[in-house]
Design an enzyme around this catalytic site. Structure first.
Site, PDB file in Angstrom:
ATOM      1  N   CYS A 199      33.777  49.208  81.292  1.00  0.00           N
ATOM      2  CA  CYS A 199      33.269  48.324  80.246  1.00  0.00           C
ATOM      3  C   CYS A 199      31.761  48.127  80.404  1.00  0.00           C
ATOM      4  CB  CYS A 199      33.986  46.980  80.315  1.00  0.00           C
ATOM      5  SG  CYS A 199      33.416  45.779  79.072  1.00  0.00           S
ATOM      6  N   CYS A 240      39.927  39.663  79.568  1.00  0.00           N
ATOM      7  CA  CYS A 240      38.505  39.536  79.882  1.00  0.00           C
ATOM      8  C   CYS A 240      38.281  38.231  80.634  1.00  0.00           C
ATOM      9  CB  CYS A 240      37.670  39.568  78.606  1.00  0.00           C
ATOM     10  SG  CYS A 240      35.919  39.275  78.885  1.00  0.00           S
ATOM     11  N   PHE A 259      12.097  27.396  66.056  1.00  0.00           N
ATOM     12  CA  PHE A 259      13.306  28.241  66.142  1.00  0.00           C
ATOM     13  C   PHE A 259      14.505  27.339  66.444  1.00  0.00           C
ATOM     14  CE2 PHE A 259       9.596  30.456  67.892  1.00  0.00           C
ATOM     15  CZ  PHE A 259       9.481  31.554  67.049  1.00  0.00           C
ATOM     16  N   ASP A 285      12.477  27.928  71.232  1.00  0.00           N
ATOM     17  CA  ASP A 285      13.615  28.704  71.730  1.00  0.00           C
ATOM     18  C   ASP A 285      13.748  29.962  70.870  1.00  0.00           C
ATOM     19  OD1 ASP A 285      15.957  29.602  72.851  1.00  0.00           O
ATOM     20  OD2 ASP A 285      17.236  28.049  71.978  1.00  0.00           O
ATOM     21  N   CYS A 318      15.185  33.903  76.198  1.00  0.00           N
ATOM     22  CA  CYS A 318      16.324  34.791  76.457  1.00  0.00           C
ATOM     23  C   CYS A 318      15.857  36.200  76.815  1.00  0.00           C
ATOM     24  CB  CYS A 318      17.278  34.821  75.268  1.00  0.00           C
ATOM     25  SG  CYS A 318      16.525  35.405  73.734  1.00  0.00           S
TER      26      CYS A 318
END
Length: 460
Positions: free
Chosen positions: A88, A169, A318, A391, A417
């Protein structure tokens, strides 16, 4: 006209088995050794390990290898929990214990800052972390079909567009972690199987409900017939899922599929609670933070680092659905949230209304263009925000930096991020006199190489 093709010989190095020592991890968490003065990349290995590998690809500047055996393991190596780890494409560093994962991510950010000329002596604070497993409340599950027409339900394989079939998962919240086999069994019974694009699963509350439940949204490429709708209804009843059908224009509740109702494409029928303080409504196609526990700690830390008080005017760039804005509004005089997507602005405004928050307004605007004539900036009426939170998406906020600097806030909190664009944008603030006061890792995606971080800048 005849076509002539050059026959290339197989590189003799391919297939060769070597024993090497891993020198470091690259920014993707892949082990790097040396072979004939070239970097040899070996997934699933750790620093200082002695490993046996088979060479699988030879390029001019690097070589790739496949791990065959770990001869001398790193003391921080742990047994991978997921059955699909080697195939995966997700959760690529789960063979490293959680504390070392955090150090890997911290070192990655430090290195990227150093490449921008920022000191390696960063003021690191404790990482924001949650439970290492069963944290993900939203995921997109792929659906493909093999040559026999049998469904493959799962996630993409490493370095491939093909899906690997998933049985369970361990990063999905437990009520959703074993949904794959049930979906596969249902799809096998559908009369029109290959009309499914993908399936989104979410763990959240229906509006007006206090408890959360599983939500399943099927991207349907062709209209469902009555037989298949009946199968999905059985599935919903058996597993207590709220099932929706996305026809490309609207997400329609299964119970209303043959009616004219399509309001779910515009409204926010789902919600999550944030620190028992505010409720955030959202739609199935909206972005939300996928780790509820870490998100709550992240918002709390942002408010603490900004040192909010009742006289503050805060600008949230944002802002999305108001994940930060609404919580901050309860502690300050005014919050202005700015977001590029109008549907998100509409939902954020509705969230403020639903939470009876009157000192928080939301505007749609291109944050990367001049602020001077934008309605939200005019509405400030010369009362410039003294604190800014941003952000952005992975692209960062490079074009917005000059406007933020011109506002001259005392505090700038950057939630990132992508450490590459964070390092780039941070350099701009440092060059204009801001001081990097605090920085921490946000472990939003435990077991993966993905890094989120929070940085506080104060005006010198």
């Amino acid at each position: 006209m005849a076509n002539f093709f050059k026959v290339t010989k197989q590189n003799k190095a391919t297939g060769q088995v070597l024993t090497v020592k891993v020198e470091r991890l690259d920014h993707n968490g892949c082990g790097v050794a040396q072979h004939k003065k070239k970097p040899l990349f070996i997934p699933e290995t750790l620093k200082d390990e002695v490993v046996e590998v088979r060479l699988i690809e030879q390029k001019n500047k690097f070589v790739k290898g496949k791990l065959l055996k770990v001869i001398t393991p790193n003391p921080e190596r742990v047994q991978a929990k997921c059955l699909h780890f080697s195939v995966c494409g997700g959760c690529d560093i789960q063979h490293l214990n959680q504390e070392q994962q955090l150090l890997f991510k911290q070192d990655k950010v430090t290195d990227l800052f150093a490449r921008q000329g920022v000191s390696k002596q960063l003021p690191w604070q404790a990482a924001i972390k949650g439970v290492p497993w069963h944290y993900r409340r939203k995921a997109r599950i792929g659906v493909q079909f093999n040559k026999h027409g049998q469904p493959i339900v799962g996630f993409r394989e490493k370095g491939s567009s093909h899906l690997t079939p998933i049985k369970s998962c361990p990063v999905l919240v437990e009520p959703l972690s074993a949904i794959f086999m049930a979906l596969k069994a249902l799809i096998e019974r559908l009369s029109v199987k290959q009309a499914i694009g993908h399936i989104d699963v979410v763990w959240a509350s229906l509006q007006g409900e206090l408890s959360s439940q599983g939500i399943v949204n099927i991207r349907q490429l062709k209209k469902l017939n009555a037989h298949d709708v009946g199968l999905w209804r059985q599935f919903a009843d058996e597993f207590n899922y709220a099932v929706f059908i996305d026809n490309g224009e609207a997400c329609i509740a299964l119970t209303e599929y043959f009616t004219e109702k399509v309001e779910y494409s515009r409204n926010a029928p789902f919600s999550y609670s944030l620190n028992n303080s505010v409720t955030i409504g959202f739609g199935l196609k909206d972005f939300i933070q996928i780790n509820q526990g870490v998100n709550e700690e992240m918002v709390a830390q942002a408010m603490d680092w900004l040192d909010l008080d009742v006289n503050d005017y805060v600008l949230d760039l944002f802002c999305g659905l108001g994940n930060f804005s609404l919580a901050m509004a309860k502690q300050v005089k005014q919050v202005i949230g700015v977001e590029g997507v109008q549907s998100m602005v509409d939902k954020a405004s509705n969230n403020a209304k639903q939470n009876d928050i009157k000192n928080c307004q939301f505007y749609q605007a291109n944050i990367n263009e001049s602020w001077q004539s934008q309605p939200w900036f005019v509405a400030l009426n010369q009362q410039l925000p003294n604190k800014v939170l941003l952000d952005p998406a992975r692209a960062g906020a490079e074009e917005a930096m000059p406007y933020i600097i011109k506002v001259n806030p005392s505090h700038i909190l950057y939630v990132s991020c992508d450490p590459v664009t964070l390092a780039r944008d941070s350099q701009v603030l440092l060059e204009h006199g801001y001081i990097l006061s605090k920085i921490s890792i946000i472990d939003m995606f435990s077991q993966t190489k993905h890094v989120e971080s929070m940085v506080l800048f104060n005006r010198a």
